[in-house]
Design an enzyme around this catalytic site. Structure first.
Site, PDB file in Angstrom:
ATOM      1  N   HIS A  44       0.837  -1.199   0.000  1.00  9.21           N
ATOM      2  CA  HIS A  44       0.000   0.000   0.000  1.00  9.21           C
ATOM      3  C   HIS A  44       0.870   1.247   0.000  1.00  9.21           C
ATOM      4  O   HIS A  44       2.063   1.181   0.288  1.00  9.21           O
ATOM      5  CB  HIS A  44      -0.891   0.019   1.244  1.00  9.21           C
ATOM      6  CG  HIS A  44      -0.078   0.070   2.497  1.00  9.21           C
ATOM      7  ND1 HIS A  44       0.413  -1.067   3.107  1.00  9.21           N
ATOM      8  CD2 HIS A  44       0.376   1.105   3.242  1.00  9.21           C
ATOM      9  CE1 HIS A  44       1.130  -0.730   4.153  1.00  9.21           C
ATOM     10  NE2 HIS A  44       1.130   0.594   4.267  1.00  9.21           N
ATOM     11  N   HIS A 126       5.427   6.414  -0.919  1.00  7.03           N
ATOM     12  CA  HIS A 126       6.173   5.208  -1.283  1.00  7.03           C
ATOM     13  C   HIS A 126       5.351   3.981  -0.906  1.00  7.03           C
ATOM     14  O   HIS A 126       4.450   4.069  -0.062  1.00  7.03           O
ATOM     15  CB  HIS A 126       7.511   5.164  -0.533  1.00  7.03           C
ATOM     16  CG  HIS A 126       7.355   5.020   0.958  1.00  7.03           C
ATOM     17  ND1 HIS A 126       7.150   6.122   1.779  1.00  7.03           N
ATOM     18  CD2 HIS A 126       7.324   3.929   1.767  1.00  7.03           C
ATOM     19  CE1 HIS A 126       7.020   5.700   3.028  1.00  7.03           C
ATOM     20  NE2 HIS A 126       7.114   4.373   3.055  1.00  7.03           N
TER      21      HIS A 126
HETATM   22  P1  2AM Z   1       6.135   2.361   6.209  1.00  2.00           P
HETATM   23  O1  2AM Z   1       5.558   1.370   5.237  1.00  2.00           O
HETATM   24  O2  2AM Z   1       7.020   3.339   5.535  1.00  2.00           O
HETATM   25  O3  2AM Z   1       6.763   1.689   7.389  1.00  2.00           O
HETATM   26  C1  2AM Z   1       1.011   1.140   8.558  1.00  2.00           C
HETATM   27  O4  2AM Z   1       1.833   0.998   9.647  1.00  2.00           O
HETATM   28  C2  2AM Z   1       1.590   2.103   7.559  1.00  2.00           C
HETATM   29  O5  2AM Z   1       1.716   3.375   8.163  1.00  2.00           O
HETATM   30  C3  2AM Z   1       2.967   1.742   7.033  1.00  2.00           C
HETATM   31  O6  2AM Z   1       2.929   1.927   5.646  1.00  2.00           O
HETATM   32  C4  2AM Z   1       3.932   2.694   7.672  1.00  2.00           C
HETATM   33  O7  2AM Z   1       4.887   3.210   6.787  1.00  2.00           O
HETATM   34  C5  2AM Z   1       3.041   3.816   8.099  1.00  2.00           C
HETATM   35  N1  2AM Z   1       3.391   4.305   9.427  1.00  2.00           N
HETATM   36  C6  2AM Z   1       3.532   3.579  10.535  1.00  2.00           C
HETATM   37  N2  2AM Z   1       3.775   4.360  11.595  1.00  2.00           N
HETATM   38  C7  2AM Z   1       3.796   5.618  11.139  1.00  2.00           C
HETATM   39  C8  2AM Z   1       3.990   6.879  11.751  1.00  2.00           C
HETATM   40  N3  2AM Z   1       4.204   7.001  13.057  1.00  2.00           N
HETATM   41  N4  2AM Z   1       3.954   7.958  10.966  1.00  2.00           N
HETATM   42  C9  2AM Z   1       3.749   7.838   9.647  1.00  2.00           C
HETATM   43  N5  2AM Z   1       3.544   6.681   9.005  1.00  2.00           N
HETATM   44  C10 2AM Z   1       3.566   5.586   9.748  1.00  2.00           C
END
Ligand code: 2AM
Length: 176
Positions: A44, A126
């Site tokens: 996603h 991304h």
């Molecule tokens: P990532 O894929 O770059 O790790 C669910 O956890 C989604 O939210 C993931 O895609 C993650 O990004 C993102 N995510 C998790 N914690 C986050 C945070 N504190 N702030 C922003 N994005 C977050």
């Protein structure tokens, strides 16, 4: 946290054809990164991470999200790279359309109006491909993945013993 509270985020969720195109385009980089590949069903693009959301706030948020106005757009996923500090490898659009940034601005406003205080960290679109990844060389894809985006999703994030599980709960169409 109160009963019914869930960890939620807003995301773009690729359909099967886009997931398959990403799998092909990124296969070599995913191998090189070692680490833990994100299962295809979990792929996603996070638009806005919301954190813990109580049920009443979720209802308020849903009402605001229904009022979001943004035309559909195309993402050209043409770059593979990594965030060395968080040790992820990703695929991303090198030139995201202005509509994507406008959408995220509206989602942030909707979340704030619903009483949430989403993080102010800059939006860096991304799709995470691999976690616990070795650094992967930056790569520009000769054959980018084209993704026609028509809706956005509210997604639940659960932490399970074998990793994260993401469940798309509800979608709203992109419409100007
Ligand atoms: P990532 O894929 O770059 O790790 C669910 O956890 C989604 O939210 C993931 O895609 C993650 O990004 C993102 N995510 C998790 N914690 C986050 C945070 N504190 N702030 C922003 N994005 C977050």
């Amino acid at each position: 946290s109160s009963p019914g509270t869930e960890r939620l985020f807003l995301a773009l969720w690729p359909d099967g054809a886009v997931r398959e195109a990403v799998r092909r385009a990124a296969a070599e980089a995913v191998r090189a990164a070692r680490g833990r590949p994100v299962p295809p069903d979990n792929l996603h693009l996070t638009l806005l991470f919301l954190g813990a959301v109580p049920p009443a706030v979720r209802e308020a948020l849903a009402a605001r999200l229904a009022a979001v106005r943004c035309a559909p757009f195309e993402l050209v996923l043409d770059r593979i790279g990594g965030f060395p500090r968080s040790r992820v490898a990703w695929i991303a659009p090198s030139r995201p359309p202005a509509a994507l940034h406008r959408l995220v601005g509206q989602l942030r406003a909707a979340a704030e109006e619903a009483g949430l205080a989403p993080e102010r960290r800059p939006f860096s679109p991304h799709l995470t491909l691999v976690r616990k990844a070795r650094p992967v060389p930056a790569q520009v894809l000769a054959r980018p993945v084209r993704w026609g985006v028509r809706r956005f999703w509210l997604v639940r994030s659960q932490t399970l013993p074998d990793g994260a599980r993401y469940t798309p709960l509800r979608a709203w169409p992109l419409a100007a």
